[in-house]
Design an enzyme around this catalytic site. Structure first.
Site, PDB file in Angstrom:
ATOM      1  N   GLU A 255       0.188   7.966  -3.486  1.00 47.25           N
ATOM      2  CA  GLU A 255      -1.426   7.606  -4.190  1.00 47.25           C
ATOM      3  C   GLU A 255      -1.186   8.461  -5.807  1.00 47.25           C
ATOM      4  OE1 GLU A 255      -3.722   6.883  -0.254  1.00 47.25           O
ATOM      5  OE2 GLU A 255      -3.859   4.381  -1.393  1.00 47.25           O
TER       6      GLU A 255
ATOM      7  N   GLU B  24       2.390   1.578   3.856  1.00 44.89           N
ATOM      8  CA  GLU B  24       1.295   0.852   5.214  1.00 44.89           C
ATOM      9  C   GLU B  24       0.951  -0.043   5.019  1.00 44.89           C
ATOM     10  OE1 GLU B  24      -1.708   4.001   3.641  1.00 44.89           O
ATOM     11  OE2 GLU B  24      -0.282   5.357   3.019  1.00 44.89           O
TER      12      GLU B  24
END
Ligand code: GAL
Length: 975
Positions: free
Chosen positions: A410, A490
Site C-alpha cells: 500500500e 488479502e
C-alpha cells in the site's frame, strides 16, 4: 539533532548485508538479556550517551519493546502517521531509549572482520562501541550489521545504543499495526571469518529430476572466494563452488515435501553450513508453477505479534505459528508487511510453507496528503528503498520456502518501485515479484487486489475483470496485466465473528489455474493482555489507549485470538483447505486429492455411521493412494441397519497415518458426510383436539400455560417459560459494522430502530384445537413491521407445538434509510427459561458455532456442551455461539425440569445467559452481565456473517428474505 531522524539517507556505517546462513555458521555471542536503560521524551536525549554513568539507570530486557516493559504505551494506527506529514522530519516529541551493556570478548577470537548484528531496532538506532560511534540506521524489521573489529578490546567492552521511536524511516513504515519501539530482536556479536557470504542457487529440473546447483562464496570485501562444497545427503564431496553442477536424483523442495539437504562450504581452511532445498519457480502461460507443477497457496497474512511481547517473538512462538498453520491445512504465508525474524523462515523451510516475503515498506499515510510527496515517487528516497530491499533479499536469499518477493504494501507507485524491482531482478532473477498497489502492475509479475467480491473474483478467473483505470489508455500494459497470474494478497477480513464465504471463494479459486494463491487477512489479533482493577483480563485494542489518532478495533482481525487460541474462523479455513475432498453419497465415497505435489500415501481413512447422532458402527476404509488431482470412488459395505428414529449419517475422515514433523498420527486433515436416510419422524402424534382448556386468567394448551388476556407464555408443565417474543435483533458483529459508511448495516439497523422493536398483541383466537396469539412487531417511526401469529397446539401431556407465522407488513423494500435497504439481523423467537438449566444437547451442526455462510467446519451430529461454553468470547462483544441447522435440542439442569425442542425443519439455536441487548451494550467481555435466566433463541434464520469489516457487502444469498415465513417446533418439558 541526528541524521537518523531527519534525512532520507537510510543509514551510515552498515556493512554489506549478507545471508542469515552465512552468519549462523560463525561463532557468536548473544547480547540479548538485561541492559541498562534510560528513556528520554525527545530525540535529543537527556544527556550524552557514550560514557554515561548508568549506575542509576533502570534495567530492561532485550529483545523487547520498551512500551511493553512499563515505559509509555504502544500506539495503534491503521493508516495514519502518528506525526505530522513533513518528510523526512519527525517532531521533537519522540521518546528515545538509551541502552547500555558490557560484554566480554571471548578468548581467542579473531577481531578482524568481527561484526555487531542487530536483527531489529524499531525505528532507528545509533551505536557506540567503547565510546566510538560506529553507525546508525533506519529500517525497523531489517538486520543491521556493523564492522567492529578494530574497536573490540580484550576483556570488557561497552556497547551503547540510542533508539528513536520515530525517524525518517518511519515514513516508510506506516503498516496497519502497533508502533512498537525498541531493540525487539536479538543483538549478536559475530566472529570474523574468511567465508563472508554464501549465495545458493539450487534449481530443480522437473523434466530430468536433476538439481542444478551453484554456490557463490564471497570473502571479506565481497570478492569471490575459492571454495568447495559437500552435499553428503547426495553423496557429493569436494565439488568446486561458483560453477554449476547438475545432480541426478534430487528430491525437490516444496511446501508439501520440504526436502532439505545440508551443504558444507569449505574455504581458506574454514567450514560453513547451510541447509538448502532445490526448487524452481516459474510463471508459464499465466500460471505460477514450482518445479513444473502449478501451485495454489492457501495462505494467511502473518504479522509478528504476541499479546505480551509485541513483535518480539520467541522461537516457541514462531514454531507454534508454523505448527498451527500446518495443522489447519494452510500451506502459505505472506509476511505482512515486513521481513519476519529469520528463524521463522527457517521453520518454513523445515516444515513446508510457501512464503511470499514482503519488504518493510508502506507509506499508506500519504493518502492524507493526496499522495503528494509519497516517498516511492520521490527520488530522494530511492536509496532508502533499495537499501531496505537489499537487506531483506540478501539476508533471506537462500531460503527455499521463499518463492515470491513482495516489494511493499500500500504505497502507490513511483520511480522508487522501478528501482527496487530492477535491483531484485538483477540480484535474484529466480523469484517472481509481487506488488499490489500500483494499478499498472508494471513492477509486478502478478495481478493482485485486496478484498474483491465473489463476482469480481469469478471474473478474474475468467480473465474478464475490468481494466484498471490506470491502464485504460495503455492497451499494451493492459494485455500484459491480463495475462498475469492472480495473487489474492488479502481477502476474508477475519475481524470478529467471521469471515463468511470462505467456501464460496474456494469454489471459485478451484475453477481457474490463474489463481495461484489467496491470503486471509490475517493470522492473529494484535491486542495486548490487560487486567481491570477488579482483576478481569481483557485484550486491549487501539482505542483502549489514550491517544489520537488510533485505529480502534481494526487490530483485532485475526484467525487466532490475541492469546493464540484458534477462532472458529480458523476451523472454517482449515476445512475449506483440506488436502483431500471426501464426498459421501449414499454408500459410495469419493475421495479426491487436492495435493499438488505429493500423493496420499500418508493418509488413513475411517468411517462412522450414526443414527440420531448415536454411533451405530465404525470401520476403516481402504482408499487407493491417489496422485495429485486424482479421484477414487470407494464402495462402502455397511452393516445391515434396521432404521430407527432420526437421521442416519455416514462420516468419512482422513487422518495422518503416522507421526509427522507437524502432527501426531491420527490428526484428522479432512472429512465428509452424507445422509443415508432420514429415519422415522420423532413426533407422530398430530395436534390433538380437546387439549385446550381456558381457566379464568389462563389458558392451558396441553402442558403450556398462557395468559388468557395477553397471550404471554408462563410455563410448560413445571418449567417456567416466559418472555416469548419475536426477536429480530443481534449484537452487531464487526462485519455488520462494515467499514465506516461502507456496508455499515449495523448503523442502518439502529437508525431504523431494529434494536428497539415494539410489540403488540392484537388478540387471541382460542378454539378447541389451538390457541393463536396474533400480534405485530415493528420499530418506532417506521411504517413497516412484521405481523405475527404464534399458534399453540397440544401434542400430549408434556409437549406442545408452536407454529410461528411471520408476515411482512408495510413498505420494507422502499429504502427507508439512505441508500440502504432494510435487512434483518435475525428472524425468530426468543424466550426466557430458568438459570438452573446447565447444558445443551443438540442434533445438528456442531460442535462449534456456525452460520449460513460459515458452516463447513461444523458436522451433523449429536453434541453436548455446558451452556456457559457455547459462546465465543470475541474481544469486542458481538453476536456469537449460534448453532446452525439444528433438528432437536435439549436443555437440562440438575433439580429442574428440562426442555426439549424438536424442529419441523432445521433451525438456528442460541442459548446464553444474557440478552442480545446486553451483548450489544458491552464493549468488553467483562461488561456482559450474567443474568438469572437462560435465554433461548429458536430462529428461522440468522443473517450470514460476511467480511464487510473490510471487504464486500454480504452476498445477497446470505440475507434473510423479507417474505412470509412459517416454521414450527414442538416443545416438550422433560424430567
Ligand atoms: C489492508 C492492509 C492491511 C490491513 C487490512 C485491514 O488494506 O494491507 O495491512 O490494514 O487492510 O485490516
Amino acid at each position: 539533532m541526528t541524521d537518523a531522524i531527519q534525512t532520507t539517507v537510510p543509514s551510515h556505517g552498515l556493512r554489506t548485508p549478507r545471508s542469515q546462513g552465512a552468519r549462523h555458521s560463525r561463532r557468536s555471542v548473544s547480547l540479548s538479556g538485561t541492559w541498562r536503560f534510560r528513556l528520554s521524551p525527545t530525540a535529543q536525549g537527556t544527556g550524552p550517551l557514550p560514557g554515561a554513568d548508568t549506575a542509576e539507570w533502570d534495567e530492561i530486557e532485550v529483545p523487547g519493546h520498551w512500551v511493553l516493559q512499563g515505559y509509555g504505551d504502544p500506539l495503534y494506527t491503521n493508516t495514519a502517521y502518528p506525526f505530522p506529514i513533513d518528510p523526512p522530519r519527525v517532531p521533537d516529541e519522540n521518546p528515545t531509549g538509551d541502552y547500555v551493556r558490557t560484554f566480554v570478548l571471548p578468548h581467542g577470537w579473531r577481531r578482524e572482520g568481527a561484526t555487531l548484528l542487530f536483527q531489529g531496532a524499531d525505528s532507528a538506532a545509533r551505536v557506540w562501541l567503547n565510546g566510538t560511534e560506529i553507525g546508525w540506521w533506519t529500517g525497523s524489521r531489517l538486520p543491521a550489521e556493523l564492522d567492529v573489529g578494530e574497536l573490540l578490546r580484550e576483556g570488557e567492552n561497552t556497547l551503547a545504543v540510542r533508539v528513536y521511536r520515530f525517524s525518517a524511516g518511519s515514513y516508510l513504515e506506516d503498516q496497519d499495526m502497533w508502533w512498537l519501539p525498541g531493540l525487539f530482536r536479538d543483538v549478536l556479536l559475530l566472529e570474523g571469518r574468511a567465508i563472508d557470504d554464501i549465495h545458493v542457487h539450487a534449481d530443480y529440473d522437473h523434466t530430468t529430476g536433476e538439481g542444478i546447483l551453484r554456490v557463490d562464496v564471497t570473502g571479506p570485501g565481497g570478492g569471490p572466494l575459492e571454495a568447495s562444497i559437500d552435499l553428503p545427503g547426495l553423496g557429493l564431496r569436494e565439488l568446486p563452488a561458483a560453477v554449476e553442477h547438475r545432480i541426478a536424483d534430487v528430491a525437490p523442495w516444496s511446501a508439501e515435501s520440504p526436502t532439505l539437504y545440508d551443504l558444507t562450504v569449505r574455504a581458506a581452511g574454514e567450514e560453513a553450513e547451510q541447509r538448502i532445498g532445490f526448487r524452481t519457480v516459474s510463471i508459464t502461460d499465466g500460471v505460477l508453477q514450482v518445479n513444473g507443477t502449478p501451485i495454489r497457496m492457501r495462505g494467511v497474512n502473518r504479522h509478528e505479534q504476541h499479546w505480551e511481547r509485541g513483535r518480539s517473538l520467541t522461537y516457541d512462538d514462531m514454531l507454534t505459528d508454523v505448527l498451527m498453520m500446518k495443522r489447519h491445512n494452510l500451506n502459505a504465508v505472506r509476511t505482512a508487511h515486513y521481513p519476519p525474524h529469520p528463524d521463522f523462515l527457517a521453520l518454513c523451510d523445515t516444515y513446508g510453507l510457501w512464503v511470499v516475503e514482503e519488504g518493510d515498506i508502506e507509506t499508506h499515510g500519504f493518502i492524507y496528503d493526496g499522495w503528494e510527496r509519497n516517498p516511492p515517487a520521490d527520488e530522494a528516497w530511492t536509496p532508502a528503498l533499495i537499501e531496505r530491499t537489499a537487506r531483506m533479499v540478501e539476508r533471506d536469499k537462500n531460503h527455499p520456502s521463499i518463492i515470491i518477493w513482495s516489494l511493499a504494501n500500500e504505497s502507490e507507485g513511483g520511480v522508487g518501485f522501478d528501482a527496487i524491482e530492477a535491483w531484485v531482478r538483477d540480484r535474484d532473477p529466480s523469484r517472481p515479484i509481487h506488488y499490489e498497489r500500483d494499478r499498472t502492475y508494471h513492477n509486478s509479475d502478478f495481478y493482485s487486489v485486496m478484498y474483491p467480491s465473489l463476482q469480481e473474483v469469478a471474473a478474474i478467473g475468467r480473465r474478464e475483470e475490468e481494466t484498471p483505470e490506470a491502464l485504460a489508455e495503455n492497451p499494451e500494459g493492459e494485455s500484459r496485466r491480463r495475462a498475469l497470474p492472480f495473487l489474492l494478497c488479502e481477502f476474508a477480513h477475519a475481524q470478529g465473528n467471521g469471515p463468511g464465504s470462505l467456501a464460496d471463494y474456494e469454489e471459485i479459486f478451484a475453477s481457474s489455474d490463474r489463481f495461484c494463491g489467496a491470503f486471509v487477512w490475517e493470522w492473529i489479533d494484535h491486542g495486548y493482555r490487560a487486567t481491570t482493577e477488579a482483576g478481569e483480563t481483557y485484550v486491549r485494542h487501539g482505542g483502549d489507549i489514550d491517544y489520537q489518532p488510533n485505529g480502534q478495533r481494526y487490530c483485532h482481525d485475526g484467525l487466532l485470538f490475541a492469546d493464540r487460541t484458534p477462532s472458529p474462523g480458523l476451523a472454517q479455513y482449515a476445512k475449506v483447505n483440506e488436502p483431500v475432498r471426501i464426498v459421501v453419497s449414499g454408500r459410495a465415497v469419493t475421495v479426491t486429492s487436492r495435493y499438488q505435489v505429493r500423493d496420499t500415501a500418508s493418509l488413513a481413512y475411517g468411517w462412522v455411521l450414526e443414527r440420531d447422532g448415536i454411533e451405530v458402527a465404525r470401520g476403516d476404509l481402504d482408499v487407493p493412494v491417489l496422485a495429485p488431482g486424482e479421484s477414487a470412488e470407494v464402495p462402502l459395505a455397511l452393516p445391515g441397519e434396521s432404521g430407527g428414529v432420526g437421521e442416519a449419517w455416514l462420516t468419512v475422515s482422513a487422518a495422518v497415518r503416522e507421526d509427522t514433523a507437524w502432527a501426531p498420527a491420527g490428526h484428522v486433515v479432512a472429512w465428509g458426510q452424507g445422509l443415508l436416510d432420514g429415519g422415522a419422524p420423532r413426533h407422530v402424534s398430530p395436534a390433538q383436539a380437546g387439549g385446550v382448556d381456558q381457566r379464568g386468567e389462563t389458558v392451558a394448551v396441553g402442558p403450556l400455560v398462557l395468559d388468557a388476556r395477553t397471550g404471554a407464555v408462563r410455563a410448560l408443565g413445571e418449567l417456567p417459560l416466559t418472555d416469548l417474543q419475536l426477536d429480530v435483533w443481534r449484537a452487531p458483529t464487526e462485519n455488520d459494522h462494515g467499514q465506516g459508511a461502507l456496508n455499515n448495516t449495523a448503523k442502518m439497523w439502529r437508525a431504523v430502530g431494529l434494536d428497539r422493536m415494539l410489540h403488540r398483541v392484537d388478540g387471541l383466537d382460542i378454539d378447541a384445537g389451538s390457541v393463536t396469539v396474533r400480534g405485530r412487531t415493528a420499530p418506532a417511526t417506521q411504517p413497516f413491521g412484521l405481523v405475527t401469529a404464534f399458534t399453540w397446539s397440544p401434542v400430549d401431556e408434556r409437549s406442545v407445538r408452536l407454529t410461528v407465522d411471520i408476515t411482512p407488513d408495510g413498505p420494507w423494500h422502499d429504502t427507508p434509510y439512505g441508500h440502504h435497504r432494510v435487512v434483518l439481523p435475525r428472524l425468530g423467537v426468543r424466550l426466557a427459561l430458568p438459570a438452573s438449566l446447565e447444558s445443551l444437547t443438540w442434533f445438528g451442526l456442531g460442535p462449534g458455532e456456525a452460520y449460513a455462510d460459515s458452516r463447513e467446519a461444523a458436522r451433523v451430529g449429536r453434541w453436548s456442551l455446558p451452556i456457559d461454553s457455547l459462546g465465543v468470547s470475541y474481544p469486542h462483544p458481538q453476536e456469537n455461539g449460534n448453532r446452525h441447522r439444528v433438528r432437536w435440542a435439549a436443555l437440562a439442569g440438575t433439580g429442574t425440569p428440562g426442555l426439549r425442542v424438536d424442529a419441523d425443519g432445521p433451525i438456528d439455536v442460541t442459548v446464553r445467559r444474557c440478552t442480545n441487548h446486553d451483548l450489544d451494550r458491552a464493549s468488553k467481555p467483562y461488561e456482559i452481565p450474567r443474568r438469572e435466566a437462560t435465554y433461548l433463541h429458536l430462529d428461522h434464520a440468522l443473517r450470514g456473517l460476511g467480511s464487510s469489516s473490510v471487504g464486500p457487502a454480504l452476498p445477497e444469498q446470505y440475507e434473510i428474505p423479507i417474505e412470509s415465513t412459517r416454521y414450527a417446533v414442538v416443545l416438550t418439558v422433560t424430567d
